[in-house]
Design an enzyme around this catalytic site. Structure first.
Site, PDB file in Angstrom:
ATOM      1  N   LYS A  64       0.826  -1.208   0.000  1.00 32.40           N
ATOM      2  CA  LYS A  64       0.000   0.000   0.000  1.00 32.40           C
ATOM      3  C   LYS A  64       0.865   1.265   0.000  1.00 32.40           C
ATOM      4  O   LYS A  64       0.630   2.185  -0.784  1.00 32.40           O
ATOM      5  CB  LYS A  64      -0.943   0.002   1.223  1.00 32.40           C
ATOM      6  CG  LYS A  64      -1.918  -1.173   1.210  1.00 32.40           C
ATOM      7  CD  LYS A  64      -2.881  -1.150   2.383  1.00 32.40           C
ATOM      8  CE  LYS A  64      -2.213  -1.348   3.727  1.00 32.40           C
ATOM      9  NZ  LYS A  64      -1.509  -2.643   3.861  1.00 32.40           N
ATOM     10  N   THR A  65       1.894   1.285   0.867  1.00 32.98           N
ATOM     11  CA  THR A  65       2.780   2.459   0.917  1.00 32.98           C
ATOM     12  C   THR A  65       3.527   2.606  -0.410  1.00 32.98           C
ATOM     13  O   THR A  65       3.648   3.709  -0.949  1.00 32.98           O
ATOM     14  CB  THR A  65       3.787   2.320   2.078  1.00 32.98           C
ATOM     15  OG1 THR A  65       3.054   2.082   3.285  1.00 32.98           O
ATOM     16  CG2 THR A  65       4.625   3.571   2.229  1.00 32.98           C
ATOM     17  N   ASP A 109      -1.217   6.782   6.321  1.00 34.36           N
ATOM     18  CA  ASP A 109      -1.220   5.359   6.616  1.00 34.36           C
ATOM     19  C   ASP A 109      -2.124   5.111   7.820  1.00 34.36           C
ATOM     20  O   ASP A 109      -2.315   6.010   8.643  1.00 34.36           O
ATOM     21  CB  ASP A 109       0.222   4.927   6.937  1.00 34.36           C
ATOM     22  CG  ASP A 109       0.414   3.420   6.778  1.00 34.36           C
ATOM     23  OD1 ASP A 109      -0.509   2.737   6.310  1.00 34.36           O
ATOM     24  OD2 ASP A 109       1.505   2.933   7.133  1.00 34.36           O
ATOM     25  N   THR A 158      -5.652  -1.249   7.018  1.00 35.36           N
ATOM     26  CA  THR A 158      -5.718  -2.703   7.124  1.00 35.36           C
ATOM     27  C   THR A 158      -7.140  -3.126   7.476  1.00 35.36           C
ATOM     28  O   THR A 158      -7.438  -4.300   7.546  1.00 35.36           O
ATOM     29  CB  THR A 158      -4.765  -3.198   8.239  1.00 35.36           C
ATOM     30  OG1 THR A 158      -4.950  -2.389   9.398  1.00 35.36           O
ATOM     31  CG2 THR A 158      -3.334  -3.111   7.794  1.00 35.36           C
ATOM     32  N   ARG A 217       6.433  -8.211   1.638  1.00 36.14           N
ATOM     33  CA  ARG A 217       7.341  -7.804   2.723  1.00 36.14           C
ATOM     34  C   ARG A 217       7.970  -9.033   3.378  1.00 36.14           C
ATOM     35  O   ARG A 217       9.148  -9.040   3.703  1.00 36.14           O
ATOM     36  CB  ARG A 217       6.609  -6.974   3.777  1.00 36.14           C
ATOM     37  CG  ARG A 217       7.507  -6.668   4.984  1.00 36.14           C
ATOM     38  CD  ARG A 217       6.837  -5.792   6.020  1.00 36.14           C
ATOM     39  NE  ARG A 217       6.649  -4.443   5.536  1.00 36.14           N
ATOM     40  CZ  ARG A 217       5.554  -3.715   5.730  1.00 36.14           C
ATOM     41  NH1 ARG A 217       4.542  -4.214   6.398  1.00 36.14           N
ATOM     42  NH2 ARG A 217       5.465  -2.490   5.258  1.00 36.14           N
TER      43      ARG A 217
HETATM   44  P1  ADP Z   1       2.130  -1.871   3.149  1.00 29.50           P
HETATM   45  O1  ADP Z   1       2.155  -0.381   3.087  1.00 29.50           O
HETATM   46  O2  ADP Z   1       0.922  -2.472   2.501  1.00 29.50           O
HETATM   47  O3  ADP Z   1       2.348  -2.414   4.542  1.00 29.50           O
HETATM   48  P2  ADP Z   1       4.646  -1.681   1.691  1.00 29.50           P
HETATM   49  O4  ADP Z   1       4.299  -0.861   0.513  1.00 29.50           O
HETATM   50  O5  ADP Z   1       5.370  -0.998   2.806  1.00 29.50           O
HETATM   51  O6  ADP Z   1       3.350  -2.431   2.264  1.00 29.50           O
HETATM   52  O7  ADP Z   1       5.487  -2.931   1.158  1.00 29.50           O
HETATM   53  C1  ADP Z   1       6.417  -3.606   1.947  1.00 29.50           C
HETATM   54  C2  ADP Z   1       7.615  -4.006   1.140  1.00 29.50           C
HETATM   55  O8  ADP Z   1       7.238  -5.061   0.259  1.00 29.50           O
HETATM   56  C3  ADP Z   1       8.157  -2.900   0.241  1.00 29.50           C
HETATM   57  O9  ADP Z   1       9.293  -2.307   0.763  1.00 29.50           O
HETATM   58  C4  ADP Z   1       8.561  -3.572  -1.037  1.00 29.50           C
HETATM   59  O10 ADP Z   1       9.929  -3.909  -0.950  1.00 29.50           O
HETATM   60  C5  ADP Z   1       7.798  -4.857  -1.034  1.00 29.50           C
HETATM   61  N1  ADP Z   1       6.698  -4.851  -2.008  1.00 29.50           N
HETATM   62  C6  ADP Z   1       5.389  -4.626  -1.735  1.00 29.50           C
HETATM   63  N2  ADP Z   1       4.648  -4.767  -2.849  1.00 29.50           N
HETATM   64  C7  ADP Z   1       5.505  -5.077  -3.844  1.00 29.50           C
HETATM   65  C8  ADP Z   1       5.325  -5.364  -5.241  1.00 29.50           C
HETATM   66  N3  ADP Z   1       4.115  -5.375  -5.787  1.00 29.50           N
HETATM   67  N4  ADP Z   1       6.412  -5.626  -5.970  1.00 29.50           N
HETATM   68  C9  ADP Z   1       7.636  -5.662  -5.389  1.00 29.50           C
HETATM   69  N5  ADP Z   1       7.870  -5.414  -4.088  1.00 29.50           N
HETATM   70  C10 ADP Z   1       6.817  -5.134  -3.309  1.00 29.50           C
END
Ligand code: ADP
Length: 334
Positions: A64-65, A109, A158, A217
């Site tokens: 998401k981030t 977030d 979430t 992640r």
């Molecule tokens: P969320 O905000 O949903 O908790 P993040 O965007 O922080 O997730 O993602 C966590 C890590 O996972 C990122 O640093 C990235 O390295 C990896 N990641 C997430 N989605 C992808 C994707 N679609 N392709 C490659 N790496 C990804």
């Protein structure tokens, strides 16, 4: 060693930043959200206006981030990052909003945890690009309207169910992030291994992908633990045997469940006869916060067909009993 949950751990932020996909085209998986978003962005670009506000919903670690940053990059805009819990007072949000430049992306977030006064300020900001700043207290208080630059809000949550109706209604688009397939996770692992200069062979890669709980992640984290093991106990390459041995050290089981996942299943089955049991009771039994059990553990256990959420509480499926090496009672299905 803490459970390898999907929440970021200390020291991991830097690596995460390095591994984040930068553009929509680098983003592996989520074909639906990617297509929907690219239409939203393209159409806004054609019309020369900031796109509608976007809500991204799904379990931790699904991107998401990263997606919020990609939205800003695709728009050629700057991004400001904050979180629901950081916006305790409306003044905190007012300061953030009044510093936005035209077309900026504001990323919030955990937006479901925003405090009520800030949330109400956000309504007006999202709708009219305006905030009312209240000066003074009691009968003498006055409210001063303040214009803010047109911006795009990207919220991540979430728990989209925990958002109030009025807040949810103000997003023009909701992207529901899904767990990744093993094939998609293989691509994530390959990409990260290339970026970090880690050597894993195809079988090792597939094994990491299969055991990553559908979560990039976690795939990235397991890759690094495999690298450690490969460097210290083997010749540096993540082969299938090396991956298996490394994941055994870190308590990741055959299905990718970590310690907390297994603790939840074990409590459900052993202490509560397979349920139904309320999530708070279950959380107390494993010594965790109910929100962690609900938002971090359960979505994957549900997806893996081990746990069902029913109106009367959580229930273990036959697959859960079997995974724990136990015989399910005759009336348990699934
Ligand atoms: P969320 O905000 O949903 O908790 P993040 O965007 O922080 O997730 O993602 C966590 C890590 O996972 C990122 O640093 C990235 O390295 C990896 N990641 C997430 N989605 C992808 C994707 N679609 N392709 C490659 N790496 C990804």
């Amino acid at each position: 060693e803490a459970a390898l949950s999907a929440l970021p751990q200390t020291g991991e932020r830097e690596v995460e930043t390095a591994l984040r996909p930068r553009l929509l085209a680098d983003f592996v998986g989520q074909p639906r959200v990617r297509e929907q978003l690219s239409l939203v962005l393209e159409s806004a670009r054609k019309r020369g206006v900031p796109p509608d506000h976007v809500l991204l919903s799904g379990p931790p670690g699904l991107g998401k981030t990263s997606m919020a940053m990609i939205i800003a990059a695709e728009l050629g805009a700057s991004i400001r990052i904050t979180s629901g819990p950081a916006l305790e007072r409306a003044g905190d949000l007012a300061a953030m909003l009044s510093n936005l430049a035209e077309g900026d992306v504001l990323f919030i977030d955990e937006i479901h945890r925003i405090a009520r006064p800030a949330e109400e300020m956000l309504y007006l900001a999202m709708e009219d690009f305006r905030v009312d700043v209240v000066v003074g207290k009691g009968p003498g208080a006055t409210s001063i309207p303040l214009e803010i630059a047109p911006f795009t809000l990207v919220g991540a949550t979430t728990r989209s169910g925990a958002l109030t109706g009025p807040l949810r209604d103000r997003f023009g688009f909701t992207g529901q992030m899904e767990f990744y397939t093993p094939e998609e996770l293989e691509q994530v692992v390959q990409r990260s291994a290339d970026l970090l200069g880690i050597s894993v062979d195809p079988q090792g890669r597939a094994e990491i992908a299969r055991r990553s709980r559908g979560t990039p992640r976690i795939a990235n984290r397991l890759l690094r633990r495999v690298r450690d093991y490969a460097e210290v106990r083997a010749d540096g390459t993540g082969t299938l045997d090396v991956v298996r041995a490394a994941l055994a050290v870190y308590d990741v089981d055959e299905l990718g469940l970590d310690r907390l996942d297994r603790a939840v299943l074990a409590a459900l089955v052993r202490s509560f006869g397979g349920g139904p049991v309320g999530v708070s009771t279950l959380a107390v039994a494993v010594g965790e916060e109910p929100t962690t059990v609900e938002e971090v553990c359960e979505p994957y256990l549900v997806r893996a067909g081990m746990l069902a959420r029913t109106p009367r509480g959580r229930v273990a499926t036959a697959a859960a009993w079997e995974h724990l090496g136990l015989q399910a009672p005759a009336d348990v299905t699934g």
